[in-house]
Design a protein around this motif. Structure first.
Motif, PDB file in Angstrom:
ATOM      1  N   VAL B  45       0.847  -1.201   0.000  1.00  0.00           N
ATOM      2  CA  VAL B  45       0.000   0.000   0.000  1.00  0.00           C
ATOM      3  C   VAL B  45       0.879   1.246   0.000  1.00  0.00           C
ATOM      4  O   VAL B  45       0.701   2.160  -0.816  1.00  0.00           O
ATOM      5  CB  VAL B  45      -0.927   0.010   1.237  1.00  0.00           C
ATOM      6  N   PHE B  46       1.863   1.269   0.909  1.00  0.00           N
ATOM      7  CA  PHE B  46       2.704   2.464   1.029  1.00  0.00           C
ATOM      8  C   PHE B  46       3.666   2.569  -0.155  1.00  0.00           C
ATOM      9  O   PHE B  46       3.927   3.665  -0.652  1.00  0.00           O
ATOM     10  CB  PHE B  46       3.464   2.439   2.356  1.00  0.00           C
ATOM     11  N   ALA B  47       4.169   1.432  -0.614  1.00  0.00           N
ATOM     12  CA  ALA B  47       5.091   1.462  -1.745  1.00  0.00           C
ATOM     13  C   ALA B  47       4.404   2.002  -2.988  1.00  0.00           C
ATOM     14  O   ALA B  47       4.952   2.843  -3.713  1.00  0.00           O
ATOM     15  CB  ALA B  47       5.635   0.052  -1.994  1.00  0.00           C
ATOM     16  N   GLU B  48       3.178   1.546  -3.232  1.00  0.00           N
ATOM     17  CA  GLU B  48       2.441   2.018  -4.412  1.00  0.00           C
ATOM     18  C   GLU B  48       2.079   3.500  -4.277  1.00  0.00           C
ATOM     19  O   GLU B  48       2.093   4.243  -5.253  1.00  0.00           O
ATOM     20  CB  GLU B  48       1.160   1.197  -4.593  1.00  0.00           C
ATOM     21  N   ALA B  49       1.740   3.904  -3.045  1.00  0.00           N
ATOM     22  CA  ALA B  49       1.348   5.299  -2.833  1.00  0.00           C
ATOM     23  C   ALA B  49       2.524   6.240  -3.067  1.00  0.00           C
ATOM     24  O   ALA B  49       2.345   7.366  -3.540  1.00  0.00           O
ATOM     25  CB  ALA B  49       0.787   5.476  -1.423  1.00  0.00           C
ATOM     26  N   LEU B  50       3.733   5.771  -2.735  1.00  0.00           N
ATOM     27  CA  LEU B  50       4.911   6.640  -2.825  1.00  0.00           C
ATOM     28  C   LEU B  50       5.732   6.371  -4.083  1.00  0.00           C
ATOM     29  O   LEU B  50       6.859   6.851  -4.209  1.00  0.00           O
ATOM     30  CB  LEU B  50       5.795   6.444  -1.585  1.00  0.00           C
ATOM     31  N   ARG B  51       5.146   5.611  -5.023  1.00  0.00           N
ATOM     32  CA  ARG B  51       5.937   5.186  -6.171  1.00  0.00           C
ATOM     33  C   ARG B  51       6.444   6.371  -6.993  1.00  0.00           C
ATOM     34  O   ARG B  51       7.535   6.342  -7.536  1.00  0.00           O
ATOM     35  CB  ARG B  51       5.110   4.265  -7.060  1.00  0.00           C
ATOM     36  N   LYS B  52       5.621   7.415  -7.083  1.00  0.00           N
ATOM     37  CA  LYS B  52       6.065   8.572  -7.870  1.00  0.00           C
ATOM     38  C   LYS B  52       6.531   9.701  -6.963  1.00  0.00           C
ATOM     39  O   LYS B  52       6.411  10.875  -7.311  1.00  0.00           O
ATOM     40  CB  LYS B  52       4.941   9.037  -8.784  1.00  0.00           C
ATOM     41  N   GLY B  53       6.972   9.345  -5.778  1.00  0.00           N
ATOM     42  CA  GLY B  53       7.535  10.343  -4.874  1.00  0.00           C
ATOM     43  C   GLY B  53       6.512  10.940  -3.938  1.00  0.00           C
ATOM     44  O   GLY B  53       5.305  10.741  -4.086  1.00  0.00           O
ATOM     45  N   PHE B  54       7.045  11.689  -2.977  1.00  0.00           N
ATOM     46  CA  PHE B  54       6.195  12.225  -1.924  1.00  0.00           C
ATOM     47  C   PHE B  54       5.264  13.310  -2.453  1.00  0.00           C
ATOM     48  O   PHE B  54       4.139  13.473  -1.980  1.00  0.00           O
ATOM     49  CB  PHE B  54       7.086  12.775  -0.806  1.00  0.00           C
ATOM     50  N   GLY B  55       5.752  14.079  -3.467  1.00  0.00           N
ATOM     51  CA  GLY B  55       4.938  15.153  -4.028  1.00  0.00           C
ATOM     52  C   GLY B  55       3.661  14.621  -4.650  1.00  0.00           C
ATOM     53  O   GLY B  55       2.560  15.131  -4.389  1.00  0.00           O
ATOM     54  N   ALA B  56       3.800  13.552  -5.449  1.00  0.00           N
ATOM     55  CA  ALA B  56       2.628  12.953  -6.091  1.00  0.00           C
ATOM     56  C   ALA B  56       1.683  12.382  -5.048  1.00  0.00           C
ATOM     57  O   ALA B  56       0.453  12.435  -5.202  1.00  0.00           O
ATOM     58  CB  ALA B  56       3.071  11.858  -7.054  1.00  0.00           C
ATOM     59  N   TYR B  57       2.265  11.864  -3.979  1.00  0.00           N
ATOM     60  CA  TYR B  57       1.465  11.307  -2.882  1.00  0.00           C
ATOM     61  C   TYR B  57       0.574  12.394  -2.283  1.00  0.00           C
ATOM     62  O   TYR B  57      -0.635  12.233  -2.150  1.00  0.00           O
ATOM     63  CB  TYR B  57       2.408  10.731  -1.828  1.00  0.00           C
ATOM     64  N   LEU B  58       1.185  13.534  -1.946  1.00  0.00           N
ATOM     65  CA  LEU B  58       0.419  14.635  -1.352  1.00  0.00           C
ATOM     66  C   LEU B  58      -0.604  15.177  -2.348  1.00  0.00           C
ATOM     67  O   LEU B  58      -1.721  15.523  -1.977  1.00  0.00           O
ATOM     68  CB  LEU B  58       1.362  15.755  -0.912  1.00  0.00           C
ATOM     69  N   GLU B  59      -0.185  15.220  -3.623  1.00  0.00           N
ATOM     70  CA  GLU B  59      -1.097  15.684  -4.672  1.00  0.00           C
ATOM     71  C   GLU B  59      -2.360  14.827  -4.691  1.00  0.00           C
ATOM     72  O   GLU B  59      -3.476  15.338  -4.810  1.00  0.00           O
ATOM     73  CB  GLU B  59      -0.371  15.598  -6.023  1.00  0.00           C
ATOM     74  N   GLY B  60      -2.170  13.518  -4.542  1.00  0.00           N
ATOM     75  CA  GLY B  60      -3.304  12.587  -4.535  1.00  0.00           C
ATOM     76  C   GLY B  60      -4.244  12.839  -3.384  1.00  0.00           C
ATOM     77  O   GLY B  60      -5.448  12.631  -3.495  1.00  0.00           O
ATOM     78  N   LEU B  61      -3.685  13.297  -2.267  1.00  0.00           N
ATOM     79  CA  LEU B  61      -4.526  13.534  -1.100  1.00  0.00           C
ATOM     80  C   LEU B  61      -5.196  14.905  -1.148  1.00  0.00           C
ATOM     81  O   LEU B  61      -6.153  15.154  -0.434  1.00  0.00           O
ATOM     82  CB  LEU B  61      -3.695  13.434   0.188  1.00  0.00           C
ATOM     83  N   ARG B  62      -4.630  15.806  -1.972  1.00  0.00           N
ATOM     84  CA  ARG B  62      -5.104  17.185  -1.923  1.00  0.00           C
ATOM     85  C   ARG B  62      -6.354  17.418  -2.776  1.00  0.00           C
ATOM     86  O   ARG B  62      -6.955  18.485  -2.718  1.00  0.00           O
ATOM     87  CB  ARG B  62      -3.973  18.141  -2.326  1.00  0.00           C
ATOM     88  N   GLU B  63      -6.713  16.427  -3.524  1.00  0.00           N
ATOM     89  CA  GLU B  63      -7.912  16.516  -4.364  1.00  0.00           C
ATOM     90  C   GLU B  63      -9.143  16.893  -3.530  1.00  0.00           C
ATOM     91  O   GLU B  63      -9.312  16.370  -2.424  1.00  0.00           O
ATOM     92  CB  GLU B  63      -8.145  15.117  -4.950  1.00  0.00           C
ATOM     93  N   PHE B 256      -3.879   4.659  -4.026  1.00  0.00           N
ATOM     94  CA  PHE B 256      -3.105   4.104  -2.912  1.00  0.00           C
ATOM     95  C   PHE B 256      -2.784   5.162  -1.862  1.00  0.00           C
ATOM     96  O   PHE B 256      -2.593   4.837  -0.693  1.00  0.00           O
ATOM     97  CB  PHE B 256      -1.833   3.436  -3.431  1.00  0.00           C
ATOM     98  N   ALA B 257      -2.742   6.434  -2.274  1.00  0.00           N
ATOM     99  CA  ALA B 257      -2.532   7.493  -1.280  1.00  0.00           C
ATOM    100  C   ALA B 257      -3.716   7.536  -0.317  1.00  0.00           C
ATOM    101  O   ALA B 257      -3.543   7.576   0.905  1.00  0.00           O
ATOM    102  CB  ALA B 257      -2.350   8.843  -1.973  1.00  0.00           C
ATOM    103  N   ALA B 258      -4.943   7.497  -0.880  1.00  0.00           N
ATOM    104  CA  ALA B 258      -6.127   7.474  -0.013  1.00  0.00           C
ATOM    105  C   ALA B 258      -6.156   6.184   0.802  1.00  0.00           C
ATOM    106  O   ALA B 258      -6.489   6.190   1.997  1.00  0.00           O
ATOM    107  CB  ALA B 258      -7.396   7.595  -0.857  1.00  0.00           C
ATOM    108  N   ALA B 259      -5.774   5.059   0.164  1.00  0.00           N
ATOM    109  CA  ALA B 259      -5.754   3.781   0.871  1.00  0.00           C
ATOM    110  C   ALA B 259      -4.745   3.804   2.012  1.00  0.00           C
ATOM    111  O   ALA B 259      -4.955   3.178   3.056  1.00  0.00           O
ATOM    112  CB  ALA B 259      -5.428   2.644  -0.101  1.00  0.00           C
TER     113      ALA B 259
END
Lengths: 291, 300
Positions: B45-63, B256-259
């Motif tokens: 879960v965490f590996a997939e969420a962070l696959r494109k880096g921390f920025g993309a991860y936060l972007e996914g949550l900021r929707e 995966f970020a939401a997950a």
């Protein structure tokens, strides 16, 4: 039992007041009220809805080939998964109770992960692992083993969902087991394997079966973790709960299939619940038997 | 003679454990299985969420849709958990403290929602409150929306988390018996005082344990909520439904970020659960070790 002892402790000859503690009427009344509005009345809505169908409609709905295929898949996969959990659940419970190793507390806590992790999260994560480009899938697929989007993937998801049940039912029984019996068996010349199969295994059988039945019951109704990994092909990898969802999404409320299949699932889950209750009663008698 | 005796003792002790190689094999097998089936999915879960880096991860949550999903999930849990808490305490009080006819059947009914498929749980509310359900026409005439709206999601969540707290409390309260409460009543306490000052302190860890398990399931429920929600973006999507939509739209990182939020919740749940369980065991042990009550010897 506790009330019985309290009554027995009252001086003989004088009739003890029937209930010392207040709140029986209030707590029972509220329990029945809440149970009725949340569980019983909505469930009866399902039963009544089914009674509006004729017997032929009902039978046609629950025995359609696509529905029959989904029963076979759901029960087959659930049985296999519960069987795997029976073996590995016993193994994990045994290791946690009998052996010491570093990190045991963390491992023990981790057993409950499937209870705490939402099923949808488990579903997408297992799919990502087993897909061709995943950590596990990329190793297995070159060997010709494909798990994601196949019935085998469903079994894997159901193993994940059901893992804690067997561990958590067997663990306390193993903890309470008396080592003296095993010592006696060894003194009488039994090998360790004989002691296990003839002394330990019979004493944990009720707990094992209870855990198996619980894991199976949970797996039969499971939806969230399965649909991502299953592929959901009609006749091949479509589970029974998905049949209900599919009909609902076509706004087929008036149609028979969704309610009829739901009634079948409800009856099966009620039977499983009664079996689990009987197994638990057996387990209590087993534990209460004079050592 | 004593040599023969000690040999028997040694043999007996050896008889309650296995040879080291068997022990290590079993431990390895058990841990290997858990690594494969529990740790790997969690790590993924965490590996997939962070696959494109921390920025993309936060972007996914900021929707914005993610935020409304988080809000709805919190609201749902905030309604469902307290309601089931009150019910759990009431059910445990009447089942654990009294004997009455039909008690075993009542206990079975309390457990029933655990064995009902989540999909069936959602369906029964559609049959009650949906457009063609029992109350459908009346609800529509009065412009009240339950299905495909927040009340339906709350109801379905209450159903699937219904037994959690009652189930934790019943065995605990049965094990503790009625003695302390009876003493309080005899000494003149009212029923509520007895509950607040005697029962509640005794069951608090079991209660906490039940509440956090109930909460985890309430926030993570997927099947039942999926049936009644209607999947209206930004309105009737909880976090698990939001995860599903993103995943089906191939927005893997955002899904995966939401997950990962739910996976973090699961980890926190496990930590609190372990602490509560530990405290509960200690409390039970302390109660068992109390000396039997007797008048203190004079002059000590």
């Amino acid at each position: 039992m506790t009330t019985a002892t309290a009554v027995a402790a009252a001086p003989a000859g004088r009739r003890a007041p029937k209930r010392v503690l207040p709140g029986f009427g209030l707590s029972l009344g509220y329990t029945l009220f809440y149970l009725s509005i949340i569980v019983l009345i909505p469930l009866s809505a399902l039963i009544f809805k089914t009674f509006t169908l004729t017997w032929e409609q009902f039978w046609a709905a629950i025995s359609a080939p696509r529905v029959m295929a989904s029963y076979r898949l759901t029960f087959g996969a659930s049985f296999l998964a519960a069987l795997v959990n029976l073996v590995f659940g016993l193994l994990i419970a045994w290791v946690l109770v009998r052996y010491k190793f570093p990190g045991k507390k963390i491992v023990d806590a981790l057993v409950d992960l499937p209870f705490a992790l939402p099923t949808a999260v488990a579903g997408i994560s297992l799919t990502a692992l087993l897909a061709g480009n995943g950590w596990v899938g990329s190793i297995l697929e070159p060997m010709g083993i494909q798990l994601a989007f196949k019935p085998a993937g469903i079994v894997i998801a159901l193993i994940f969902i059901g893992l804690p049940f067997v561990v958590r039912t067997v663990q306390p029984v193993l903890e309470d087991a008396e080592k003296e019996l095993e010592e006696a068996a060894t003194c009488l010349g039994a090998t360790r394997l004989q002691t296990f199969t003839k002394v330990i295994l019979p004493s944990i059988t009720p707990a094992l079966l209870t855990g198996f039945a619980m894991a199976f019951a949970r797996a039969v109704g499971e939806y969230g973790s399965v649909i991502f990994i299953a592929g959901n092909m009609p006749m091949v990898s479509e589970i029974t709960p998905l049949i209900i969802i599919g009909k609902l999404e076509q706004y087929d409320y008036a149609g028979a299939t969704a309610t009829a299949v739901a009634v079948v699932m409800l009856v099966i889950s009620f039977i499983l619940l009664l079996i689990i209750n009987a197994l638990q009663a057996w387990q209590r008698r087993h534990a209460g038997a004079p050592a | 003679m004593s040599g023969a005796n000690s040999r028997t003792v040694r043999r007996a002790q050896a008889g309650t454990t296995e040879a080291p190689w068997v022990r290590y094999t079993l431990i390895t097998l058990a841990l290997g299985f858990m690594l494969l089936f529990l740790v790997l999915p969690l790590a993924a879960v965490f590996a997939e969420a962070l696959r494109k880096g921390f920025g993309a991860y936060l972007e996914g949550l900021r929707e914005p849709d993610a935020w409304s999903a988080i809000k709805l999930t919190l609201i749902t849990a905030l309604i469902a958990v307290p309601l089931n808490l009150v019910f759990g305490v009431a059910a445990a009080w009447c089942i654990a403290k009294y004997e009455f006819k039909g008690k075993a059947f009542l206990t079975t009914l309390v457990d029933l929602p655990f064995s009902v498929s989540p999909v069936v749980a959602g369906l029964i509310y559609v049959l009650m409150f949906g457009a063609q359900g029992w109350f459908g026409p009346w609800l529509m005439a009065n412009d009240i929306k339950i299905i495909f709206a927040v009340p339906g999601i709350v109801l379905a969540t209450i159903f699937v988390t219904f037994p959690f707290i009652a189930r934790e409390l019943i065995p605990l309260m049965q094990a503790q018996g009625n003695d302390e409460e009876q003493a309080a009543i005899v000494l003149g306490a009212t029923g509520w005082q007895t509950f607040w000052y005697v029962t509640l302190p005794n069951i608090k860890w079991g209660l906490l344990y039940g509440v956090i398990l109930c909460n985890a399931r309430a926030m993570g429920e997927f099947g039942a909520v999926s049936v009644v929600s209607g999947h209206i973006r930004g309105q009737t999507n909880t976090i698990p439904l939001h995860v599903e939509i993103l995943y089906n739209e191939y927005q893997s990182v955002a899904a995966f970020a939401a997950a990962s939020l739910l996976a973090l919740l699961a980890l926190v749940t496990l930590v609190i659960k372990t602490i509560a369980e530990h405290r509960n065991e200690q409390a039970l042990k302390a109660a068992a070790e109390l000396p039997p009550e007797r008048p203190a010897p004079a002059g000590v």
